[in-house]
Write an enzyme that holds these catalytic residues in place. Structure first.
Site, mmCIF file in Angstrom:
data_model
loop_
_atom_site.group_PDB
_atom_site.id
_atom_site.type_symbol
_atom_site.label_atom_id
_atom_site.label_comp_id
_atom_site.label_asym_id
_atom_site.label_seq_id
_atom_site.Cartn_x
_atom_site.Cartn_y
_atom_site.Cartn_z
ATOM 1 N N TYR A 157 9.584 7.356 -20.453
ATOM 2 C CA TYR A 157 10.724 6.829 -21.206
ATOM 3 C C TYR A 157 11.269 7.849 -22.201
ATOM 4 O O TYR A 157 12.253 7.589 -22.887
ATOM 5 C CB TYR A 157 10.429 5.472 -21.844
ATOM 6 C CG TYR A 157 9.219 5.322 -22.733
ATOM 7 C CD1 TYR A 157 8.973 6.187 -23.786
ATOM 8 C CD2 TYR A 157 8.353 4.246 -22.555
ATOM 9 C CE1 TYR A 157 7.887 6.011 -24.632
ATOM 10 C CE2 TYR A 157 7.253 4.049 -23.386
ATOM 11 C CZ TYR A 157 7.020 4.941 -24.420
ATOM 12 O OH TYR A 157 5.947 4.765 -25.253
ATOM 13 N N LYS A 172 8.826 10.538 -28.289
ATOM 14 C CA LYS A 172 8.359 11.277 -27.103
ATOM 15 C C LYS A 172 9.470 12.196 -26.585
ATOM 16 O O LYS A 172 9.197 13.281 -26.082
ATOM 17 C CB LYS A 172 7.928 10.309 -26.006
ATOM 18 C CG LYS A 172 6.698 9.461 -26.346
ATOM 19 C CD LYS A 172 5.430 10.272 -26.466
ATOM 20 C CE LYS A 172 4.185 9.391 -26.493
ATOM 21 N NZ LYS A 172 2.952 10.142 -26.764
HETATM 22 C C1 HXC Z 1 6.536 -4.774 -35.656
HETATM 23 C C2 HXC Z 1 4.948 -3.461 -36.692
HETATM 24 C C3 HXC Z 1 3.982 -3.742 -35.667
HETATM 25 C C4 HXC Z 1 4.412 -4.616 -34.604
HETATM 26 C C5 HXC Z 1 3.062 -2.420 -37.124
HETATM 27 N N1 HXC Z 1 4.312 -2.638 -37.550
HETATM 28 N N2 HXC Z 1 2.835 -3.068 -35.972
HETATM 29 N N3 HXC Z 1 6.193 -3.948 -36.675
HETATM 30 N N4 HXC Z 1 5.688 -5.093 -34.643
HETATM 31 N N5 HXC Z 1 3.591 -4.932 -33.607
HETATM 32 C C6 HXC Z 1 4.932 -2.145 -38.780
HETATM 33 C C7 HXC Z 1 4.250 -2.689 -40.025
HETATM 34 O O1 HXC Z 1 4.681 -3.987 -40.331
HETATM 35 C C8 HXC Z 1 4.689 -1.656 -41.067
HETATM 36 O O2 HXC Z 1 6.024 -1.861 -41.436
HETATM 37 C C9 HXC Z 1 4.698 -0.359 -40.273
HETATM 38 O O3 HXC Z 1 4.799 -0.723 -38.880
HETATM 39 C C10 HXC Z 1 3.439 0.466 -40.474
HETATM 40 O O4 HXC Z 1 2.336 -0.379 -40.174
HETATM 41 P P1 HXC Z 1 0.845 0.027 -40.548
HETATM 42 O O5 HXC Z 1 -0.070 -0.977 -39.937
HETATM 43 O O6 HXC Z 1 0.745 0.289 -42.019
HETATM 44 O O7 HXC Z 1 0.759 1.444 -39.827
HETATM 45 P P2 HXC Z 1 -0.449 2.369 -39.551
HETATM 46 O O8 HXC Z 1 -1.724 1.923 -40.160
HETATM 47 O O9 HXC Z 1 0.043 3.695 -39.902
HETATM 48 O O10 HXC Z 1 -0.646 2.177 -37.950
HETATM 49 C C11 HXC Z 1 0.086 2.873 -37.046
HETATM 50 C C12 HXC Z 1 0.482 1.999 -35.870
HETATM 51 C C13 HXC Z 1 -0.706 1.414 -35.061
HETATM 52 C C14 HXC Z 1 1.357 2.882 -34.974
HETATM 53 C C15 HXC Z 1 1.316 0.838 -36.390
HETATM 54 O O11 HXC Z 1 -0.205 0.696 -33.920
HETATM 55 C C16 HXC Z 1 -1.690 2.457 -34.568
HETATM 56 O O12 HXC Z 1 -2.442 3.024 -35.338
HETATM 57 N N6 HXC Z 1 -1.754 2.726 -33.253
HETATM 58 C C17 HXC Z 1 -2.681 3.713 -32.663
HETATM 59 C C18 HXC Z 1 -3.055 3.384 -31.243
HETATM 60 C C19 HXC Z 1 -1.914 3.154 -30.299
HETATM 61 O O13 HXC Z 1 -0.853 2.623 -30.676
HETATM 62 N N7 HXC Z 1 -2.102 3.518 -29.047
HETATM 63 C C20 HXC Z 1 -1.115 3.213 -27.992
HETATM 64 C C21 HXC Z 1 -0.730 4.412 -27.278
HETATM 65 S S1 HXC Z 1 0.155 4.011 -25.807
HETATM 66 P P3 HXC Z 1 6.435 -2.681 -42.804
HETATM 67 O O14 HXC Z 1 7.904 -2.578 -42.862
HETATM 68 O O15 HXC Z 1 5.928 -4.083 -42.619
HETATM 69 O O16 HXC Z 1 5.751 -1.971 -43.946
HETATM 70 C C22 HXC Z 1 1.600 4.904 -25.867
HETATM 71 C C23 HXC Z 1 2.521 5.044 -24.666
HETATM 72 C C24 HXC Z 1 2.535 3.903 -23.720
HETATM 73 O O17 HXC Z 1 1.891 5.479 -26.840
HETATM 74 C C25 HXC Z 1 3.516 4.148 -22.588
HETATM 75 C C26 HXC Z 1 3.388 3.125 -21.473
HETATM 76 C C27 HXC Z 1 4.204 3.466 -20.277
HETATM 77 P P1 NAP Z 2 -5.347 5.403 -27.700
HETATM 78 O O1 NAP Z 2 -6.703 5.357 -27.089
HETATM 79 O O2 NAP Z 2 -4.919 4.329 -28.608
HETATM 80 O O3 NAP Z 2 -5.215 6.820 -28.380
HETATM 81 C C1 NAP Z 2 -4.524 7.095 -29.518
HETATM 82 C C2 NAP Z 2 -5.372 8.075 -30.308
HETATM 83 O O4 NAP Z 2 -4.566 8.610 -31.335
HETATM 84 C C3 NAP Z 2 -6.587 7.434 -30.954
HETATM 85 O O5 NAP Z 2 -7.741 8.200 -30.660
HETATM 86 C C4 NAP Z 2 -6.278 7.486 -32.441
HETATM 87 O O6 NAP Z 2 -7.480 7.713 -33.174
HETATM 88 C C5 NAP Z 2 -5.342 8.681 -32.515
HETATM 89 N N1 NAP Z 2 -4.440 8.589 -33.661
HETATM 90 C C6 NAP Z 2 -3.540 7.614 -33.939
HETATM 91 N N2 NAP Z 2 -2.926 7.870 -35.096
HETATM 92 C C7 NAP Z 2 -3.426 9.050 -35.544
HETATM 93 C C8 NAP Z 2 -3.168 9.840 -36.697
HETATM 94 N N3 NAP Z 2 -2.276 9.481 -37.621
HETATM 95 N N4 NAP Z 2 -3.861 11.010 -36.844
HETATM 96 C C9 NAP Z 2 -4.773 11.381 -35.922
HETATM 97 N N5 NAP Z 2 -5.056 10.668 -34.824
HETATM 98 C C10 NAP Z 2 -4.382 9.514 -34.639
HETATM 99 O O7 NAP Z 2 -4.189 5.477 -26.613
HETATM 100 P P2 NAP Z 2 -4.001 6.130 -25.176
HETATM 101 O O8 NAP Z 2 -3.341 5.067 -24.407
HETATM 102 O O9 NAP Z 2 -5.204 6.814 -24.666
HETATM 103 O O10 NAP Z 2 -2.888 7.216 -25.524
HETATM 104 C C11 NAP Z 2 -3.122 8.625 -25.397
HETATM 105 C C12 NAP Z 2 -1.796 9.331 -25.190
HETATM 106 O O11 NAP Z 2 -1.217 8.931 -23.956
HETATM 107 C C13 NAP Z 2 -0.767 9.019 -26.265
HETATM 108 O O12 NAP Z 2 -0.020 10.175 -26.539
HETATM 109 C C14 NAP Z 2 0.111 7.986 -25.600
HETATM 110 O O13 NAP Z 2 1.389 7.925 -26.151
HETATM 111 C C15 NAP Z 2 0.120 8.524 -24.182
HETATM 112 N N6 NAP Z 2 0.493 7.569 -23.136
HETATM 113 C C16 NAP Z 2 -0.231 6.430 -22.959
HETATM 114 C C17 NAP Z 2 0.097 5.571 -21.934
HETATM 115 C C18 NAP Z 2 -0.675 4.317 -21.679
HETATM 116 O O14 NAP Z 2 -0.268 3.546 -20.806
HETATM 117 N N7 NAP Z 2 -1.783 4.067 -22.342
HETATM 118 C C19 NAP Z 2 1.181 5.896 -21.094
HETATM 119 C C20 NAP Z 2 1.894 7.064 -21.324
HETATM 120 C C21 NAP Z 2 1.533 7.905 -22.344
HETATM 121 P P3 NAP Z 2 -7.717 7.101 -34.661
HETATM 122 O O15 NAP Z 2 -7.339 5.674 -34.606
HETATM 123 O O16 NAP Z 2 -9.184 7.374 -34.860
HETATM 124 O O17 NAP Z 2 -6.859 7.918 -35.564
#
Ligand code: HXC
Ligand code: NAP
Length: 282
Positions: A157, A172
């Site tokens: 995307y 991205k």
């Molecule tokens: C709306 C949301 C939300 C949600 C958080 N926020 N989750 N808003 N819907 N589901 C908002 C909060 O309300 C807050 O805004 C702001 O985002 C920051 O939230 P925090 O919880 O303080 O953020 P933080 O602790 O920094 O956490 C970061 C995060 C969290 C991105 C929100 O999801 C995270 O740590 N994720 C790491 C793992 C992850 O996401 N992995 C997925 C990778 S898959 P306000 O305004 O209320 O203060 C991927 C690609 C997939 O990336 C592709 C598939 C094809």
């Molecule tokens: P995941 O296991 O949730 O991995 C995310 C990792 O990022 C965690 O290890 C997390 O560790 C680390 N992270 C998040 N915030 C961070 C920060 N502020 N500083 C340092 N580390 C941070 O997810 P995943 O699905 O394997 O994703 C891996 C990669 O693949 C990502 O780039 C994602 O966008 C991409 N991707 C995923 C998918 C999918 O379907 N899953 C598809 C396409 C692309 P901590 O929480 O310990 O910080």
């Protein structure tokens, strides 16, 4: 008892990354963990870095059992000073940094008209800013050494866009453009920068934030032409390949690994065999 083979490492010679040092952000979970395991199995000294040290436990335990040389460090990629001191520290201790994998990410689904500024910033700062900081500080050492690879994990995307993840898609997209820019800027200095764009695969982060219920997961799965999610080891194998010497002339590329999802061809005519004829390949 013999430990099971590391699937993602089986396609490359055992010493592919011998004596090299690799940093994988978010390397303790999901795809990052599988890339880290593959690099370590192929001889690299692997440093994983992320916010939560408990996420590093499984990799550290496995490394001990398998005799890998690894290190885990705490890092928030949103903090440029932390990125710089962590990377400089790696080079001080190990004398080199050969590979950087920008894998750390944050994501969640939210319609754009409800996305707060803070929520937008949360994702942009991890994905785009964090990638820039690590690329820049690792790049300085790689440029000096006259070699190195950087690999960025994006998603398809980045060029198609995707409703519900405007923040992640925009970030991205920026990372993809950054990859190409750095690839051109650093090619004369022996530093290669590439990206991969995986389709959906299961990780705790993706499951928790993107497809929390089985119905959503099944809907996504059934829209993939191959009819299944990617395996993390399957994606990691391609990451290792791009970082390795077989790709020494590849830079600025993005390898799509998505089972056909982004082809967008749909299946409009998939069942359109001639009446009375069997739908079997000839
Ligand atoms: C709306 C949301 C939300 C949600 C958080 N926020 N989750 N808003 N819907 N589901 C908002 C909060 O309300 C807050 O805004 C702001 O985002 C920051 O939230 P925090 O919880 O303080 O953020 P933080 O602790 O920094 O956490 C970061 C995060 C969290 C991105 C929100 O999801 C995270 O740590 N994720 C790491 C793992 C992850 O996401 N992995 C997925 C990778 S898959 P306000 O305004 O209320 O203060 C991927 C690609 C997939 O990336 C592709 C598939 C094809
Ligand atoms: P995941 O296991 O949730 O991995 C995310 C990792 O990022 C965690 O290890 C997390 O560790 C680390 N992270 C998040 N915030 C961070 C920060 N502020 N500083 C340092 N580390 C941070 O997810 P995943 O699905 O394997 O994703 C891996 C990669 O693949 C990502 O780039 C994602 O966008 C991409 N991707 C995923 C998918 C999918 O379907 N899953 C598809 C396409 C692309 P901590 O929480 O310990 O910080």
């Amino acid at each position: 008892m013999a430990l099971p083979p590391i699937q993602q490492a089986k396609w490359l010679p055992a010493d592919t990354f011998k004596n090299e040092v690799a940093l994988v952000t978010g390397g303790g979970t999901g795809l990052g963990l599988q890339i880290s395991r593959g690099l370590a199995e192929l001889g690299a000294q692997v440093v994983i870095a992320s916010r939560t040290q408990s996420n590093h436990g499984p990799f550290l335990e496995e490394a001990e059992a398998r005799g890998w040389s690894v290190e885990s460090l705490q890092l928030d990629v949103r903090e440029p000073a932390q990125c710089q001191s962590l990377i400089d520290g790696i080079v001080e201790r190990h004398g080199r940094l050969d590979h950087l994998v920008n894998n750390a990410a944050g994501n969640f689904v939210c319609p754009t008209h409800r996305l707060s500024a803070n929520a937008w910033r949360a994702v942009l700062s991890i994905v785009l800013d964090g990638t820039f900081y690590c690329s820049k500080y690792a790049g300085r050492h790689m440029l000096k050494a006259g070699k190195g690879t950087q690999l960025n994990i994006v998603a398809t995307y980045a060029w198609t866009g995707m409703p519900g993840v405007a923040h992640s898609a925009s970030a991205k997209s920026g990372v993809l453009t950054l990859s190409k820019t750095l690839a051109a800027e650093w090619a004369p200095h022996g530093v290669r920068v590439n990206a991969v764009a995986p389709g959906p695969f299961t990780s705790d982060g993706a499951k928790g934030n993107l497809w929390p219920d089985d119905e959503t997961e099944e809907r996504i799965r059934s829209s993939v032409p191959m009819g299944r999610f990617a395996g993390k080891a399957e994606v990691a194998a391609q990451c290792l390949w791009l970082m390795g010497p077989a790709c020494s002339y590849v830079t600025g590329d993005c390898l799509t690994i998505d089972g056909g999802l982004s082809l967008g061809a749909g299946r409009l005519f998939a069942d359109g065999a001639r009446p009375g004829k069997k739908d079997t390949p000839r």
